[in-house]
Design a protein around this motif. Structure first.
Motif, short mmCIF file in Angstrom:
data_model
loop_
_atom_site.label_atom_id
_atom_site.label_comp_id
_atom_site.label_asym_id
_atom_site.label_seq_id
_atom_site.Cartn_x
_atom_site.Cartn_y
_atom_site.Cartn_z
N GLU A 136 24.13 3.01 1.87
CA GLU A 136 23.66 4.27 2.46
C GLU A 136 22.39 4.06 3.26
O GLU A 136 22.25 4.58 4.38
N LEU A 137 21.46 3.30 2.71
CA LEU A 137 20.20 3.11 3.41
C LEU A 137 20.34 2.24 4.65
O LEU A 137 19.67 2.46 5.66
N TYR A 138 21.23 1.26 4.57
CA TYR A 138 21.42 0.37 5.72
C TYR A 138 22.21 1.06 6.82
O TYR A 138 21.87 0.96 8.01
N GLU A 139 23.26 1.78 6.44
CA GLU A 139 24.16 2.35 7.44
C GLU A 139 23.79 3.77 7.84
O GLU A 139 24.16 4.22 8.93
N GLN A 140 23.07 4.49 6.97
CA GLN A 140 22.71 5.88 7.28
C GLN A 140 21.22 6.12 7.01
O GLN A 140 20.85 6.97 6.19
N PRO A 141 20.33 5.38 7.66
CA PRO A 141 18.90 5.60 7.43
C PRO A 141 18.48 7.00 7.87
O PRO A 141 19.00 7.54 8.84
N ALA A 142 17.52 7.57 7.13
CA ALA A 142 17.12 8.95 7.41
C ALA A 142 16.28 9.06 8.68
O ALA A 142 16.34 10.06 9.38
N ASP A 143 15.49 8.02 8.96
CA ASP A 143 14.60 8.11 10.11
C ASP A 143 14.31 6.72 10.66
O ASP A 143 14.85 5.71 10.17
N ILE A 144 13.47 6.67 11.68
CA ILE A 144 13.16 5.41 12.35
C ILE A 144 12.51 4.42 11.40
O ILE A 144 12.81 3.22 11.41
N PHE A 145 11.62 4.90 10.52
CA PHE A 145 10.95 4.00 9.58
C PHE A 145 11.95 3.31 8.68
O PHE A 145 11.92 2.09 8.53
N VAL A 146 12.83 4.07 8.05
CA VAL A 146 13.80 3.47 7.13
C VAL A 146 14.74 2.54 7.88
O VAL A 146 15.08 1.44 7.40
N ALA A 147 15.16 2.94 9.07
CA ALA A 147 16.06 2.10 9.87
C ALA A 147 15.42 0.75 10.16
O ALA A 147 16.06 -0.30 10.05
N GLY A 193 0.78 -1.23 0.00
CA GLY A 193 0.00 0.00 0.00
C GLY A 193 0.81 1.27 0.00
O GLY A 193 0.24 2.36 0.11
N CYS A 194 2.14 1.18 -0.15
CA CYS A 194 2.97 2.39 -0.09
C CYS A 194 3.04 3.12 -1.42
O CYS A 194 3.53 4.25 -1.48
N GLY A 195 2.60 2.50 -2.53
CA GLY A 195 2.60 3.16 -3.83
C GLY A 195 3.61 2.63 -4.81
O GLY A 195 3.66 3.07 -5.96
N LYS A 196 4.43 1.66 -4.41
CA LYS A 196 5.52 1.20 -5.29
C LYS A 196 5.01 0.51 -6.55
O LYS A 196 5.54 0.75 -7.65
N THR A 197 3.99 -0.32 -6.42
CA THR A 197 3.46 -1.01 -7.61
C THR A 197 2.73 -0.04 -8.53
O THR A 197 2.85 -0.14 -9.76
N THR A 198 2.01 0.91 -7.97
CA THR A 198 1.36 1.92 -8.79
C THR A 198 2.38 2.73 -9.57
O THR A 198 2.20 3.02 -10.75
N LEU A 199 3.49 3.07 -8.93
CA LEU A 199 4.56 3.80 -9.61
C LEU A 199 5.13 2.97 -10.76
O LEU A 199 5.35 3.48 -11.87
N VAL A 240 14.91 2.76 -3.58
CA VAL A 240 13.99 3.84 -3.26
C VAL A 240 12.98 3.29 -2.25
O VAL A 240 12.15 2.45 -2.60
N VAL A 241 13.10 3.70 -1.00
CA VAL A 241 12.17 3.25 0.05
C VAL A 241 10.95 4.16 0.03
O VAL A 241 11.08 5.39 0.11
N MET A 242 9.77 3.53 -0.10
CA MET A 242 8.53 4.31 -0.16
C MET A 242 7.69 4.07 1.09
O MET A 242 7.70 3.00 1.69
N ARG A 243 6.97 5.13 1.47
CA ARG A 243 6.09 5.07 2.63
C ARG A 243 4.97 6.07 2.40
O ARG A 243 5.22 7.21 2.00
N ASN A 244 3.73 5.64 2.63
CA ASN A 244 2.57 6.54 2.53
C ASN A 244 2.55 7.29 1.20
O ASN A 244 2.35 8.51 1.16
#
Length: 355
Positions: A227-238, A46-52, A212-216
């Motif tokens: 970068e995403l594994y070692e330097q996540p931007a926020d709690i969700f990505v982490a 439901g995050c929009g990835k398949t629609t994209l 590309v991590v998608m949410r909402n």
């Protein structure tokens, strides 16, 4: 004869969005997928990835924005005019046709002669390791082989962009690992641009140049797997990019790019990442937790659960600041449940994150 793809086609999304009435399936976003790379759209259902992905494929019409492939505006073109091929989750093979006929179907439908289409189909099958299986029916193949047929059917059209929609979700764990490696090797060998949709973090880490991590219905963070594994931007990505302990911490001082951070009785120095002094959240990967005897400067903990996983031990430990999940390579000396321990942190795998 060989089967190739139009290598290096850039995909550019500018302000692309999709609404169904008042509901935003994809909020307007910008994204550039460099030619010849494999980019994964990753996120929960439901995050929009398949629609994209379906908008790139031409199966959904965007409500706003512009899509270009290889410098050509394809926003209002049909799926058949976009020079893309889509590999579906369900394989979608015709059961009454042979494997070779399935692969040649798109070519014949577009007007190519049957003999030429058959030659191209056999070359495509050879490129995915199915040489000699063209006369079998899909029902006579394993799940992994059927997935390769679906890939060959997409490749035979020599697309500018190859799209994968959850391609491995119907396979068991061992076959998924094998197929993801084969897809990555094929993409690198042909140099084709691939957009790959999955909700499996390990799959995304294994195959991607960028994730590309998608949410909402929007992009939470984009970057390389490291970068995403070692330097996540926020709690969700982490939390979404593999296992992570999210623990409370306190930033007590800033100096240049660094912060002094208190985690219970421990004090560490970390990049502050734009955060101010005060309460903070810390993302700690399980492999970054070092388990030793209790002592000064360590976080006191007690083993609540221990699980032997073959190559590692997995532990859940209770501490004054919350439960901590850790993995240890020391399978020869497992800690029993209720054992007391002192936890310290490795240099990598520990990062301040935004809530």
């Amino acid at each position: 004869m060989t089967v190739s793809a139009k290598a290096g086609a850039e995909v550019r999304l500018e302000g692309i969005g999709k609404r169904y009435g008042p509901v935003a399936a994809v909020k307007p976003l910008d994204l550039v997928i460099a030619g010849g790379t494999l980019v994964t759209l990753l996120g929960p259902s439901g995050c929009g990835k398949t629609t994209l992905l379906r908008m790139i494929a031409g199966l959904e019409v965007p409500t706003e924005g512009r899509i270009s492939i290889g410098g050509r505006d394809v926003t209002r073109l049909s799926a058949g005019e976009r020079d893309v091929s889509l590999v579906f989750q369900s394989y979608a093979l015709f059961p009454h046709m042979t494997v070779a006929e399935n692969v040649a179907y798109g070519l014949v439908s577009s007007g190519m002669g049957k003999r030429a289409a058959a030659e191209r189909a056999l070359a495509a099958l050879a490129s995915v390791g199915l040489d000699g299986l063209g006369q079998r029916l899909p029902s006579e193949l394993s799940g992994g082989q059927q997935q390769r047929v679906a890939v060959a059917r997409a490749l035979v059209l020599e697309p500018a962009v190859l799209l994968f929609d959850e391609p491995l979700s119907n396979l068991d764990a061992r076959l998924r690992r094998k197929m993801r490696d084969e897809i990555r090797e094929l993409q690198q060998r042909l140099g084709v641009t691939v957009v790959y949709v999955t909700h499996d973090q390990s799959e995304a880490l294994a195959v991607s140049d960028r994730i590309v991590v998608m949410r909402n219905a929007e992009i939470a963070q984009a970057g390389t797997p490291a970068e995403l594994y070692e330097q996540p931007a926020d709690i969700f990505v982490a939390g979404f990019m593999g296992e992570a302990n999210i623990l409370p911490a306190r930033i007590t001082a800033l100096a240049g790019d660094d912060a002094t951070v208190e985690i219970g009785p421990m004090t560490v120095t970390l990049p502050h990442r734009g955060l101010a002094t005060g309460e903070a959240a810390l993302a700690i990967r399980p492999e970054a937790v070092r388990i030793g005897p209790p002592g000064p400067g360590s976080l006191p903990a007690r083993v609540r659960r221990a699980a032997y996983m073959g190559a590692v031990m997995e532990y859940t430990l209770d501490s004054a600041i919350g439960a901590v999940f850790a993995v240890s390579p020391d399978v020869g000396h497992p800690l029993p449940v209720d054992a007391e321990a002192g936890l310290t942190l490795a240099d990598r795998g520990v990062v301040l994150v935004r809530s």
